[in-house]
Design an enzyme around this catalytic site. Sequence first.
Site, PDB file in Angstrom:
ATOM      1  N   ASP A  12      -1.422   3.137  -0.322  1.00  0.00           N
ATOM      2  CA  ASP A  12      -2.361   4.247  -0.132  1.00  0.00           C
ATOM      3  C   ASP A  12      -1.659   5.603  -0.259  1.00  0.00           C
ATOM      4  O   ASP A  12      -0.472   5.727   0.038  1.00  0.00           O
ATOM      5  CB  ASP A  12      -3.015   4.122   1.255  1.00  0.00           C
ATOM      6  CG  ASP A  12      -4.274   4.976   1.359  1.00  0.00           C
ATOM      7  OD1 ASP A  12      -4.871   5.289   0.303  1.00  0.00           O
ATOM      8  OD2 ASP A  12      -4.658   5.338   2.490  1.00  0.00           O
ATOM      9  N   HIS A  29      -2.293   7.960  -9.359  1.00  0.00           N
ATOM     10  CA  HIS A  29      -2.407   6.528  -9.665  1.00  0.00           C
ATOM     11  C   HIS A  29      -1.378   6.128 -10.723  1.00  0.00           C
ATOM     12  O   HIS A  29      -0.775   5.055 -10.640  1.00  0.00           O
ATOM     13  CB  HIS A  29      -3.821   6.195 -10.161  1.00  0.00           C
ATOM     14  CG  HIS A  29      -4.897   6.447  -9.138  1.00  0.00           C
ATOM     15  ND1 HIS A  29      -4.762   6.060  -7.827  1.00  0.00           N
ATOM     16  CD2 HIS A  29      -6.117   7.042  -9.224  1.00  0.00           C
ATOM     17  CE1 HIS A  29      -5.871   6.403  -7.153  1.00  0.00           C
ATOM     18  NE2 HIS A  29      -6.689   7.006  -7.973  1.00  0.00           N
ATOM     19  N   LEU A 124       9.551 -14.907  -7.874  1.00  0.00           N
ATOM     20  CA  LEU A 124       8.611 -14.187  -7.008  1.00  0.00           C
ATOM     21  C   LEU A 124       7.162 -14.380  -7.486  1.00  0.00           C
ATOM     22  O   LEU A 124       6.910 -14.416  -8.685  1.00  0.00           O
ATOM     23  CB  LEU A 124       8.948 -12.678  -7.054  1.00  0.00           C
ATOM     24  CG  LEU A 124       8.043 -11.765  -6.229  1.00  0.00           C
ATOM     25  CD1 LEU A 124       8.415 -11.831  -4.758  1.00  0.00           C
ATOM     26  CD2 LEU A 124       8.142 -10.309  -6.710  1.00  0.00           C
ATOM     27  N   ARG A 178      -5.060   1.681   9.498  1.00  0.00           N
ATOM     28  CA  ARG A 178      -6.162   0.712   9.431  1.00  0.00           C
ATOM     29  C   ARG A 178      -5.895  -0.278   8.304  1.00  0.00           C
ATOM     30  O   ARG A 178      -5.022  -0.050   7.453  1.00  0.00           O
ATOM     31  CB  ARG A 178      -7.502   1.424   9.222  1.00  0.00           C
ATOM     32  CG  ARG A 178      -7.585   2.294   7.982  1.00  0.00           C
ATOM     33  CD  ARG A 178      -8.997   2.862   7.776  1.00  0.00           C
ATOM     34  NE  ARG A 178      -8.985   3.883   6.746  1.00  0.00           N
ATOM     35  CZ  ARG A 178      -8.896   5.182   6.970  1.00  0.00           C
ATOM     36  NH1 ARG A 178      -8.829   5.647   8.211  1.00  0.00           N
ATOM     37  NH2 ARG A 178      -8.876   6.040   5.956  1.00  0.00           N
ATOM     38  N   GLU A 191       3.573  -8.707  11.091  1.00  0.00           N
ATOM     39  CA  GLU A 191       4.128  -7.500  11.714  1.00  0.00           C
ATOM     40  C   GLU A 191       3.622  -6.311  10.887  1.00  0.00           C
ATOM     41  O   GLU A 191       3.703  -6.332   9.659  1.00  0.00           O
ATOM     42  CB  GLU A 191       5.662  -7.541  11.695  1.00  0.00           C
ATOM     43  CG  GLU A 191       6.252  -8.711  12.456  1.00  0.00           C
ATOM     44  CD  GLU A 191       5.896  -8.692  13.936  1.00  0.00           C
ATOM     45  OE1 GLU A 191       5.676  -7.593  14.488  1.00  0.00           O
ATOM     46  OE2 GLU A 191       5.816  -9.773  14.557  1.00  0.00           O
TER      47      GLU A 191
END
Length: 225
Positions: A12, A29, A124, A178, A191
């Site tokens: 974010d 972006h 990965l 949030r 976590e």
Amino acid sequence: MNRAKHIAIIMDGNGRWAELHNQKRVKGHERGAKIVKEITKFCVECVDIQRLTLYAFSTENWKRPTLEVEFLMKLLEKYLKKELSTYIQFNIKFEPIGDISAFSSSLVKTIKNVQEKTAHCDGLVQSLALNYGSHDEMLRAINKLNSIDEDITEATLSDALDCKHNVDLLIRTGGDHRLSNFLLWQSAYAELFFIDTLWPDFSSDELKKIIKKFKKIERRFGALK
Ligand code: IPE
Ligand code: IPE
Ligand code: MG
């Protein structure tokens, strides 16, 4: 010491980064996409990290102006096409989560192509959350299980979700505290790290520091020490 096998990131702060630099939101972006590549490559090098799940577009992000949404779709398509060779070179498996059926047929084709071409990769796993929302994911999972006679168990529900893996470490950049509908089921015991850095300013050095702190946390999962 804890192992951060599954890291999830709410990327974010792109728009605010652009505004701070007197640029249009979309420039944030664009820069954000570069950081996706940097962080993914860093995670490839870390033996502990098996899975990196990145929140790229939420089920709520359709509420943004059409031009921004269109830009994000184009950026995603461009990124996937350009970076296919990087995925293969670094042995990264690409796994989208979310309901991609809402995207254009060309974007869906590009997403599926990268998924197919990296299916053999066993390094990965980079999972991009695309038109993803936990509520939507859970509803789709429950509807899938509707026809089954047996009681739904934790294992069957988890298996019906797009993302079937518990999160160890969840990071949100951009200063807000949030979850914005991201991996609610999977983060039951994650976590949580909420950091002020805007996503386009995030770096592998900062991730390294977070992982160092994460390793020292006492994770009890409800038990005593
Ligand atoms: C996150 O950055 C990227 C997406 C949601 C696609 P934002 O675009 O939300 O940036 P801010 O939060 O407005 O700064
Ligand atoms: C969360 O960021 C979604 C992504 C990073 C893709 P938002 O900027 O959309 O979240 P809210 O609106 O601040 O909760
Ligand atoms: Mg935001």
